[in-house]
Design an enzyme around this catalytic site. Structure first.
Site, PDB file in Angstrom:
ATOM      1  N   ASN A 234       0.845  -1.179   0.000  1.00 26.30           N
ATOM      2  CA  ASN A 234       0.000   0.000   0.000  1.00 26.30           C
ATOM      3  C   ASN A 234       0.889   1.240   0.000  1.00 26.30           C
ATOM      4  O   ASN A 234       2.108   1.146  -0.015  1.00 26.30           O
ATOM      5  CB  ASN A 234      -0.957  -0.013   1.198  1.00 26.30           C
ATOM      6  CG  ASN A 234      -0.216  -0.087   2.524  1.00 26.30           C
ATOM      7  OD1 ASN A 234       0.592   0.780   2.861  1.00 26.30           O
ATOM      8  ND2 ASN A 234      -0.480  -1.141   3.292  1.00 26.30           N
TER       9      ASN A 234
ATOM     10  N   ASP B 209      -4.298  -6.623   4.692  1.00 23.17           N
ATOM     11  CA  ASP B 209      -5.331  -7.517   5.226  1.00 23.17           C
ATOM     12  C   ASP B 209      -5.163  -8.945   4.726  1.00 23.17           C
ATOM     13  O   ASP B 209      -5.563  -9.888   5.410  1.00 23.17           O
ATOM     14  CB  ASP B 209      -6.719  -7.009   4.827  1.00 23.17           C
ATOM     15  CG  ASP B 209      -7.053  -5.682   5.492  1.00 23.17           C
ATOM     16  OD1 ASP B 209      -6.731  -5.527   6.678  1.00 23.17           O
ATOM     17  OD2 ASP B 209      -7.615  -4.794   4.810  1.00 23.17           O
TER      18      ASP B 209
ATOM     19  N   LYS C  49       8.998 -16.816 -10.860  1.00 22.23           N
ATOM     20  CA  LYS C  49       8.314 -15.643 -11.390  1.00 22.23           C
ATOM     21  C   LYS C  49       7.138 -16.066 -12.273  1.00 22.23           C
ATOM     22  O   LYS C  49       7.256 -16.955 -13.120  1.00 22.23           O
ATOM     23  CB  LYS C  49       9.293 -14.806 -12.205  1.00 22.23           C
ATOM     24  CG  LYS C  49       8.649 -13.577 -12.839  1.00 22.23           C
ATOM     25  CD  LYS C  49       9.638 -12.823 -13.714  1.00 22.23           C
ATOM     26  CE  LYS C  49       8.931 -11.668 -14.439  1.00 22.23           C
ATOM     27  NZ  LYS C  49       9.846 -10.939 -15.341  1.00 22.23           N
TER      28      LYS C  49
ATOM     29  N   LYS D 232     -14.725   0.507  14.265  1.00 21.17           N
ATOM     30  CA  LYS D 232     -13.455  -0.196  14.463  1.00 21.17           C
ATOM     31  C   LYS D 232     -13.074  -0.204  15.943  1.00 21.17           C
ATOM     32  O   LYS D 232     -12.568  -1.205  16.462  1.00 21.17           O
ATOM     33  CB  LYS D 232     -12.359   0.469  13.635  1.00 21.17           C
ATOM     34  CG  LYS D 232     -11.019  -0.264  13.670  1.00 21.17           C
ATOM     35  CD  LYS D 232     -10.038   0.348  12.677  1.00 21.17           C
ATOM     36  CE  LYS D 232      -8.738  -0.446  12.641  1.00 21.17           C
ATOM     37  NZ  LYS D 232      -7.781   0.083  11.623  1.00 21.17           N
TER      38      LYS D 232
ATOM     39  N   LYS E 281     -12.556  -3.856  17.584  1.00 18.76           N
ATOM     40  CA  LYS E 281     -11.211  -4.288  17.957  1.00 18.76           C
ATOM     41  C   LYS E 281     -11.007  -4.335  19.465  1.00 18.76           C
ATOM     42  O   LYS E 281     -10.085  -4.987  19.950  1.00 18.76           O
ATOM     43  CB  LYS E 281     -10.169  -3.339  17.352  1.00 18.76           C
ATOM     44  CG  LYS E 281     -10.270  -3.163  15.842  1.00 18.76           C
ATOM     45  CD  LYS E 281      -9.889  -4.412  15.085  1.00 18.76           C
ATOM     46  CE  LYS E 281      -9.863  -4.147  13.581  1.00 18.76           C
ATOM     47  NZ  LYS E 281      -9.504  -5.322  12.790  1.00 18.76           N
TER      48      LYS E 281
END
Length: 392
Positions: free
Chosen positions: A207, A275, A284, A334, A338
């Site tokens: 990310n 995630d 490859k 959240k 959590k």
């Protein structure tokens, strides 16, 4: 560092010559320095050089009859405010981890209840060897501050991590040990950056996280006197002074590093953890007529939720939520899901992730506090102050 007493243990490596420069840097800061040279250390510098620069006796032998008449090694180890090992060779780190006491240096390290800081220097392969990494992890778990070595060319001709950190950086880390602030004596765990989940030997899922906010927070917490362990994903950022850094790549490696860093008074999980992981290919993946490859995904461990339920749960657990829509409602959901104490939410629908500024909302069970948009360094300072208040 004015008035502080440093016991400097000089290991046997080519980087030992920099310990002389460190002595001068520490004395310029007002500290007194007592040098202790290992047998290997005397092969690179002389006790006379260390003694002349420190204006203090340089110790080399455990069985010095004059000093040992009153158990001098115990006196040495306990009269200092900080023990510094520089350079910390692979051999010294291994002996420290194993609890060996076969010379003056290792006896001092085993006989002390004073904080210890180690500045490693060794060949890149020695530093990366699983045995050395296991020793470093164990020492950090016991509370020893082990600095990350610098990356660069070495005396042996190789290149990589293993160079002694710059003397100014070591001195700054030593100074941070004496920082007096509201978080003095607290151990705080911070995660930062992205994780990379390998697809094949040349590709990975990642990310856009830069790690800047997490690194800034680690620096702000250390400035308030905390002992900070920073678990960092793959980012190109310098380690903040006085912060212990552990580099990882994948989410599972981060989860293991977080577990190894416990116990902690607080944990602030800033990292943008992937995630999902991919079942990686050993070769490859080649472009073919059959179209794009099908990737088999599996769920990564939920580090934040796992820490909130952990038997050794830190007193304060803080998570981050990067959202593109319904920022505050998603953060509130959240928080409840959590089981954490605080969620720091920010809107990444624009060009925020990876930048130098941030606009965050502090979400707790009692309400929401929105901070004005500012630099990530300012966000870090405000959040560090809030963490100090919550721990108090």
């Amino acid at each position: 560092m004015a008035g502080k007493r440093i016991l400097l243990i000089i290991g046997g490596g080519i980087a030992a010559y920099k310990s002389l420069e460190l002595i001068r840097e520490l004395r310029r800061g007002g500290a007194s320095v007592t040098p202790v040279l290992t047998k290997g250390g005397t092969e690179f510098i002389t006790p006379l050089s260390a003694s002349a620069l420190s204006e203090s006796k340089a110790y080399t032998h455990l069985f010095d009859l004059t000093d040992e008449a009153e158990m001098g090694h115990i006196q040495l180890s306990r009269s200092a405010d900080l023990l510094v090992v520089c350079p910390a060779t692979a051999d010294l780190l291994a002996k420290m981890a194993a609890g060996m006491a076969d010379d003056l240096a290792t006896t001092l390290l085993l006989a002390t209840d004073t904080p210890v800081l180690a500045a490693p220097a060794m060949n890149v392969r020695m530093w990366q060897h699983p045995a050395t990494q296991a020793n470093v992890a164990l020492l950090r778990q016991r509370g020893v501050t082990v600095l990350e070595p610098d990356v660069g060319p070495m005396a042996c001709g190789e290149f990589g991590p293993g160079r002694l950190p710059e003397v100014t950086a070591i001195a700054a880390a030593i100074g941070a040990q004496f920082a007096d602030g509201p978080l003095k004596g607290r151990h705080i765990l911070v995660t930062a950056g992205p994780t990379h989940e390998p697809i094949d030997p040349v590709r990975y899922i990642a990310n856009r996280s830069s790690g800047k906010q997490g690194f800034a927070l680690a620096a702000a917490l250390a400035a308030l006197g905390a002992r900070v362990t920073l678990v960092a994903g793959p980012v190109n950022l310098p380690t903040p002074p006085g912060v212990t850094r552990i580099d990882i790549e994948t989410a599972r490696e981060m989860a293991a590093a977080v577990e190894a860093a416990l116990p902690a008074d607080a944990a602030i999980l800033v990292a943008a953890v992937a995630d999902w992981a991919v079942a990686p290919r050993t070769s490859k993946i080649k472009k073919g007529a059959s179209g794009p490859p099908k990737l088999e995904l599996s769920e990564n461990p939920d580090i934040l939720a796992g820490l909130a339920r952990h038997p050794r749960r830190p007193k304060l657990v803080v998570g981050f939520a990067a959202e593109t829509d319904d920022v505050i409602p998603n953060a509130q959901a959240k928080l409840a899901k959590k089981g954490v104490d605080l969620i720091v939410a920010n809107d990444v629908s624009g060009e925020v992730m990876g930048g130098d500024r941030n606009l965050v909302h502090l979400v707790t069970a009692s309400g929401v506090q929105s901070l004005p948009e500012t630099t990530k360094a300012n966000v870090a300072r405000q959040l560090a102050a809030r963490i100090a208040e919550l721990l108090a």
